[in-house]
Design a protein around this motif. Structure first.
Motif, short mmCIF file in Angstrom:
data_model
loop_
_atom_site.label_atom_id
_atom_site.label_comp_id
_atom_site.label_asym_id
_atom_site.label_seq_id
_atom_site.Cartn_x
_atom_site.Cartn_y
_atom_site.Cartn_z
N ALA A 26 -9.30 21.72 -29.66
CA ALA A 26 -9.02 20.87 -30.77
C ALA A 26 -9.94 19.73 -30.71
O ALA A 26 -10.29 19.41 -31.91
CB ALA A 26 -7.68 20.46 -30.59
N GLN A 41 1.14 19.78 -24.43
CA GLN A 41 -0.16 20.21 -24.88
C GLN A 41 -1.20 21.04 -23.81
O GLN A 41 -1.28 20.53 -22.58
CB GLN A 41 -1.10 19.52 -25.65
N HIS A 61 -5.52 22.66 -39.96
CA HIS A 61 -6.04 22.38 -38.34
C HIS A 61 -6.12 23.44 -37.67
O HIS A 61 -6.64 23.29 -36.26
CB HIS A 61 -4.93 21.72 -37.81
N LEU A 119 -6.39 14.64 -42.81
CA LEU A 119 -6.14 15.28 -41.58
C LEU A 119 -6.61 14.27 -40.34
O LEU A 119 -7.57 13.89 -40.33
CB LEU A 119 -6.75 16.63 -41.61
N TRP A 147 0.80 16.04 -28.59
CA TRP A 147 -0.24 16.19 -29.54
C TRP A 147 0.63 16.19 -31.04
O TRP A 147 1.56 16.72 -30.95
CB TRP A 147 -1.12 17.16 -29.37
N TYR A 149 -0.43 17.19 -34.97
CA TYR A 149 -1.41 17.41 -36.04
C TYR A 149 -0.70 17.28 -37.41
O TYR A 149 0.28 17.66 -37.77
CB TYR A 149 -1.58 19.01 -36.00
N TRP A 150 -1.45 16.24 -38.21
CA TRP A 150 -0.83 15.68 -39.18
C TRP A 150 -1.77 15.89 -40.70
O TRP A 150 -2.92 15.91 -40.42
CB TRP A 150 -0.76 13.97 -38.90
N TYR A 165 3.77 17.18 -40.28
CA TYR A 165 3.09 17.24 -39.16
C TYR A 165 3.73 18.16 -38.25
O TYR A 165 4.89 18.46 -38.28
CB TYR A 165 2.68 15.75 -38.52
N ALA A 178 -5.62 14.70 -36.19
CA ALA A 178 -4.97 15.49 -34.77
C ALA A 178 -5.72 14.63 -33.91
O ALA A 178 -6.54 14.06 -33.59
CB ALA A 178 -5.35 17.00 -34.81
N GLY A 219 -10.41 19.10 -36.74
CA GLY A 219 -9.08 18.66 -36.97
C GLY A 219 -8.66 17.33 -36.35
O GLY A 219 -7.67 16.51 -36.56
N THR A 220 -9.65 16.77 -35.56
CA THR A 220 -9.31 15.45 -34.88
C THR A 220 -9.88 14.32 -35.88
O THR A 220 -9.68 13.16 -35.55
CB THR A 220 -10.14 14.99 -33.60
#
Length: 276
Positions: A266, A258, A159, A222, A208, A210-211, A252, A224, A271-272
């Motif tokens: 981001a 955030q 990420h 991924l 937020w 991030y997984w 995650y 996010a 990463g999204t």
């Protein structure tokens, strides 16, 4: 009778990518006379195949693998008997299997290896099991540990984020204890082993996530974004992946409050999105 000890290597092999295996791990693997693998049944046969892929990638010649069935763990019993009691019982039965493998498949003076996903020090039972076997006094051995790249560090790398903010702390917890860790305004939270999607119960207005799942493998996913916006998407992705593979390993990072600049950056990155 020989006085030579059996020697065991507990080798961290990263989150799944053969390139995550360190040079120290490769050198250790090349010392082993036999590799012990506890199979987790047909639905998780991919995990055994990935181990063999890593051995094929890094060993120059033939190698010996001895497999045994991993003792079945009744997850419903975890709730009835109490989590700690159930896990200790499962570890004892695992120790029985590992003790037999060491005694019967590894001669005194030889070197055996356990290949551990991620890093052996983080939510893995192998080191505790070996200490249990040593305490029994039924088979003599010594062992050493080779660290590996954990799914936590691999998640942050994929990420492209830090696990901590400036001067902040990082709290690592299994999913079943996430509620106890909130609120955590002083730092960020990494969640592992979350079979029940505990993130669905976290207030997400300024949080937020991030997984990542199957990190470092061809099946990697991924996602996010703001938790309120992506939690349903993550649940769908988890469900579809579990149906497809029969199992899922995901990790995650929850980042509460955030920072706006981080959020903007981001949104620009990959990463999204989700990838396989």
């Amino acid at each position: 009778m020989t006085t030579e000890l059996r020697h065991l290597l507990v080798i961290g092999i990263g989150a799944g990518d053969p390139d995550h295996v360190t040079l120290a791990a490769v050198k250790a693997m090349r010392r082993a006379d036999v590799f012990f693998v506890l199979g987790k049944g047909r639905e998780k046969s991919d995990l055994t195949r990935l181990r063999r892929d890593i051995l094929d990638e890094h060993l120059p010649g033939p190698y010996r693998v001895v497999e045994a069935d991993d003792p079945w763990r009744d997850r419903t019993r975890d709730e009835r008997a109490g989590y700690t009691t159930a896990v200790l019982d499962w570890r004892r039965r695992r120790a029985d299997v590992c003790e037999r493998l060491i005694r019967e498949e590894l001669a005194p003076g030889q070197c055996g290896a356990f290949l551990v996903w991620g890093d052996p020090s983080l939510y893995d039972s192998t080191l505790g099991i070996l200490e249990d076997i040593k305490a029994r006094g039924t088979v003599a051995f010594d062992h050493e540990v080779i660290p590996g790249i954990s799914s936590v560090s691999a998640l942050a790398a994929r990420h492209r984020v830090n696990l901590n903010r400036i001067g902040g702390s990082v709290h690592i917890t299994p999913g079943r204890r996430l509620a106890e860790s909130l609120p955590n305004d002083d730092g960020d939270i990494v969640v592992m082993l979350d079979a029940h999607e505990s993130f669905r119960h976290v207030a997400g207005a300024d949080t937020w996530i991030y997984w990542g799942a199957y990190i470092g493998t061809p099946d990697e996913i991924l996602i996010a974004g703001p938790l309120d916006e992506v939690r349903d998407r993550i649940s769908r992705a988890r469900g579809e992946a579990r149906e497809r593979h029969g199992w899922i390993m995901d990790t995650y990072l929850l980042r509460i409050h955030q920072d706006a600049a981080v959020e903007t950056e981001a949104r620009k990155g990959t990463g999204t999105g989700a990838g396989t």
